[in-house]
Every structure is written in structure tokens, then in C-alpha cells.
Design a protein around this motif. Structure first.
Motif, short mmCIF file in Angstrom:
data_model
loop_
_atom_site.label_atom_id
_atom_site.label_comp_id
_atom_site.label_asym_id
_atom_site.label_seq_id
_atom_site.Cartn_x
_atom_site.Cartn_y
_atom_site.Cartn_z
N VAL A 176 47.42 29.26 50.46
CA VAL A 176 47.08 28.01 51.14
C VAL A 176 46.33 28.28 52.44
O VAL A 176 46.75 27.90 53.52
N GLY A 177 45.21 29.00 52.30
CA GLY A 177 44.21 29.02 53.35
C GLY A 177 43.60 27.62 53.37
O GLY A 177 44.09 26.72 52.69
N GLY A 180 43.00 26.19 49.81
CA GLY A 180 44.24 25.87 49.12
C GLY A 180 44.89 24.63 49.71
O GLY A 180 45.38 23.77 48.98
N ASP A 199 52.30 31.43 49.66
CA ASP A 199 51.48 32.16 50.63
C ASP A 199 52.39 33.24 51.25
O ASP A 199 53.58 33.31 50.92
N VAL A 219 56.15 34.34 49.54
CA VAL A 219 56.31 35.44 48.58
C VAL A 219 56.62 36.78 49.27
O VAL A 219 56.82 37.78 48.59
N MET A 243 43.86 30.67 44.81
CA MET A 243 43.05 30.60 46.02
C MET A 243 43.43 31.67 47.03
O MET A 243 43.25 31.48 48.23
N GLY A 245 43.06 35.34 45.97
CA GLY A 245 42.33 36.56 45.63
C GLY A 245 43.24 37.78 45.62
O GLY A 245 42.77 38.91 45.46
N ALA A 249 49.55 38.06 43.51
CA ALA A 249 49.62 36.60 43.36
C ALA A 249 49.05 36.21 42.00
O ALA A 249 49.62 35.37 41.28
N LEU A 266 39.41 30.64 42.04
CA LEU A 266 38.42 30.59 43.12
C LEU A 266 38.49 31.84 43.99
O LEU A 266 37.50 32.35 44.47
N GLY A 267 39.73 32.34 44.21
CA GLY A 267 39.96 33.47 45.11
C GLY A 267 39.19 34.70 44.67
O GLY A 267 39.02 34.95 43.47
N ILE A 268 38.73 35.46 45.65
CA ILE A 268 37.91 36.65 45.36
C ILE A 268 38.69 37.90 45.76
O ILE A 268 38.88 38.16 46.95
N ILE A 291 35.37 29.78 39.20
CA ILE A 291 34.77 28.70 40.00
C ILE A 291 33.88 29.30 41.08
O ILE A 291 34.33 30.12 41.88
#
Ligand code: NAD
Ligand code: ZN
Length: 350
Positions: A176-177, A180, A199, A219, A243, A245, A249, A266-268, A291
Motif C-alpha cells: 500500500v504505497g 496501492g 505491507d 507481513v 503493488m 513488486g 509478497a 503492477l509492481g515491478i 499492467i
């Protein structure tokens, strides 16, 4: 108008930045000159500032960086259509070629020759910036300029979330940056039944609660799979919005995904990661979506409709700084002790 402007630039291929006096750019044919009203710091700016591997491979100094912003159109280049001096605009930051097979088939978000403002050409941590008129989003109603400045990450969230069927869905958001966090009210308005967020930052998990998450999982101290299994009475989640990366996770989130579920990624990750494809995806009959950016301009229309229906992004904004103090903002972003950080180029609005 003075001929120079204040700007934040990467002049050397090394960590850091400089605040410079740069010439005010001139709009070329098809471009407009925008006076930046409000900008915001993105994780990408932190990569450029820190000069990590990605930045070293991609960015060619000298460069004025920054790409999240809104502003006022002050000058038109030749051949500009659909916009006039004085219009208040946000900007789709991916400038597409318009001629590749992806652009020609309505898929500009995966253009093979994309140019990103503030990454591949001079950006918005400045008083002025030039952009192609096709990339402008002209606001035709009153919008909070700080909200108008964060349409890029908001659009990422809209694209990732609305790629899935969310009606009645149990949703897990890993990471949840800012993106997120923005996904929480989007998923809620799109009909999600339950929204669980994970997160490693208590600061960000608190923000997730403020945005209406049903359950937040830290987590560092709690096991994602156990907590999600409990919270869903053993059913697991229907939709994953990834979200973070983060490799762990991603692996744990796929364990939470129910058979036939959808994962929107989406996360890289910072490099290649390992995943048990057979168990995580194949035998589950899962749908996995990659995405990239925002659909042009479907995502923008969807995002605006949500804003007009009352979706409030303002709790996402946690800090406001003048351009001269951008270094503090970049460090806060590195530490994850923030939501969105807003930058005022002329210090007004603070
Ligand atoms: P961010 O770095 O602020 O957010 C990532 C969050 O993940 C952070 O809050 C971090 O604490 C959290 N996290 C780290 N490890 C975790 C774990 N094990 N479990 C759960 N959460 C964990 O970034 P953002 O700006 O919100 O962007 C989200 C992601 O999307 C990033 O990976 C970013 O690079 C990526 N991104 C992709 C696109 C695209 O077009 N695909 C565009 C923009 C950003
Ligand atoms: Zn293209």
C-alpha cells in the motif's frame, strides 16, 4: 516573462540532483508550454535521485526530472488542437509514437517507442515544461490542483483495479504505497465485498485503514496466507492487486488466490523472481494480467468518473514542500514515511 526558470536537474551520472536556472523551453510543433502549478514525487524520481541500476541504464543526463504534475497552458506550438491558452491541464506522461502497431490498434500504453516526460526528456520539477497536445487532459470542471497533480499514480491504480471484475470480489492488495492506497476506494466503488491490504510499513497500513481497508496485515510479524485464509473463511481471494513488486509478497499472494481468480500485476520486482507457475497459476486456472501505465485515454475517463462520483484522493497527500526542499521529500519517499509528497514550484499554496 523572464527567460530562465528554476528546475531540479540531474547533471552528472551520479547520486543526487542540483537546483539550476534553466532556459524556459519553447514548444515545438504539436507541443504546448505548461506553467507547472503543482507537482508530486514518484518512486521513479527516487530511482533517478539515488542513481540505481535502472536509472543508470535508462536516464541520460543532463535531465530535468519529475513527471507527476498539473498546470496552466501558457503557449501553443504550431498545429496544436483541442486546447487553448489558460486551460488547466494534467498530463498523460507516456508520450507515444502514434505509428507503431500498438498505437495504431488503440494500445498506446504498450507503445514500443514510448518516451516518458521527466525520464527520457525534460520533466516537471521546474516552473515550465513542454508536452505534446495529444497528452493533455483538460479539466472542464473545478478540481483540487493537488488531486490533478497525482493523476499518473491514480491512473495506475484505476487501470490495475478495473482490469478485474470486482463486483462482490474479495480483494487482496499487496503493497500500500500511494498506488496501492488509491486502489482501495477504487475497488470499493467498483463493488468489492472485502478489501485486505498487506505491507511492511505500519505508517502505510494506517493510511490503508483510513482509506477503508477491511483488514490490514503487517507481513513483518503476521503470515499473509494464514491471515487471509482466516479472514475469508478459507475461501481465499478472488482478485489480487499486486503493488509491491516484492518476491515473497507475490508468492504468498498467489497462495491466497482462489481457483479461477484474477491477479493484476503492477509492481515491478527489482530483478527476475522465482514462482511455482504450476501451483500458483496453471492448476488454479488463474488469469494473470500485466499492467503497464494507463490506457489512453480509457483509464482517464474511468478515473474522472470515479472522482466526480465522490472518490476522495486527498487523504493520500501527506506532505507539501517548495521546490527548493525537494531533497527532503526524496529522502522521506526512500524511508516510506509518507503518502504522496506535493511540490510547489513557486512555494505558493503552502
Ligand atoms: P511504493 O514503493 O511506494 O509501494 C510499494 C509498497 O510495497 C511499499 O509501501 C512497501 O512498503 C510495500 N512492500 C514492500 N515489501 C512488501 C511485502 N513483502 N509485502 C507487502 N508490501 C510490501 O510504490 P508505488 O509508487 O505505490 O508503486 C507500486 C509498485 O508499482 C512499485 O513496484 C512500482 O515500481 C510499480 N509501478 C509500476 C507501474 C507500471 O506501469 N507497471 C507504474 C508505476 C509504479
Ligand atoms: Zn507507438
Amino acid at each position: 516573462m523572464s527567460k530562465t526558470m528554476k528546475a531540479v536537474a540531474k547533471l552528472e551520472p551520479a547520486k543526487g540532483f542540483e537546483i539550476i536556472e534553466a532556459p524556459i523551453p519553447q514548444p515545438r510543433a504539436g507541443e504546448v508550454l505548461v506553467k507547472v502549478r503543482v507537482s508530486a514525487i514518484c518512486g521513479t524520481d527516487v530511482h533517478i535521485y539515488s542513481w540505481d541500476q535502472w536509472a543508470q541504464n535508462r536516464v541520460k543526463p543532463p535531465l530535468i526530472f519529475g513527471h507527476e504534475f498539473c498546470g496552466d497552458v501558457v503557449e501553443l506550438g504550431a498545429g496544436v488542437k483541442g486546447v487553448k491558452v489558460g486551460d488547466f491541464v494534467s498530463v498523460e506522461t507516456h508520450f507515444t509514437c502514434g505509428v507503431c502497431r500498438f498505437c495504431r490498434t488503440g494500445r498506446g500504453h504498450i507503445c514500443e517507442s514510448v518516451e516518458i516526460v521527466g525520464v527520457d526528456r525534460d520533466g516537471c520539477f521546474a516552473e515550465y515544461v513542454t508536452v505534446p497536445y495529444e497528452n493533455l487532459w483538460v479539466w472542464d470542471y473545478e478540481v483540487d490542483p493537488e488531486v490533478a497533480a497525482i493523476q499518473d499514480p491514480y491512473g495506475n491504480a484505476v487501470h490495475t483495479a478495473l482490469a478485474c471484475d470486482l463486483v462482490g470480489a474479495r480483494v487482496l492488495i499487496t503493497g500500500v504505497g500511494p498506488i496501492g492506497l488509491a486502489s482501495i476506494p477504487i475497488a470499493r466503488r467498483a463493488g468489492a465485498q472485502q478489501i485486505i491490504c498487506s505491507d511492511v510499513s505500519p505508517y502505510r497500513l494506517d493510511l490503508a485503514k483510513q482509506f477503508g481497508a477491511d483488514l490490514t496485515i503487517d507481513v513483518r510479524t503476521e503470515d499473509l496466507v494464514t491471515k487471509v485464509t482466516e479472514a475469508t473463511n478459507g475461501a481465499g481471494i478472488d482478485v489480487l492487486l499486486e503493488m509491491s513488486g516484492n518476491e515473497k509478497a507475490i508468492n504468498d499472494a498467489f497462495k491466497c488466490l482462489t481457483n479461477g481468480g484474477t491477479a493484476s500485476l503492477l509492481g515491478i520486482p527489482s530483478g527476475p523472481i522465482t514462482i511455482d507457475l504450476a501451483t500458483a497459476i496453471v492448476f488454479k486456472g488463474a488469469t494473470v494480467l500485466g499492467i503497464n501505465g494507463r490506457k489512453m485515454f480509457e483509464t482517464w475517463y474511468q478515473g474522472q468518473a470515479l472522482l466526480q462520483s465522490g472518490l476522495d484522493l486527498t487523504p493520500l497527500i501527506t506532505h507539501r514542500l517548495p521546490l527548493e526542499r525537494i531533497g527532503e521529500g526524496l529522502e522521506l519517499m526512500k524511508a516510506g514515511q509518507c503518502g504522496k509528497i506535493i511540490i510547489y514550484p513557486d512555494g505558493s499554496g503552502l
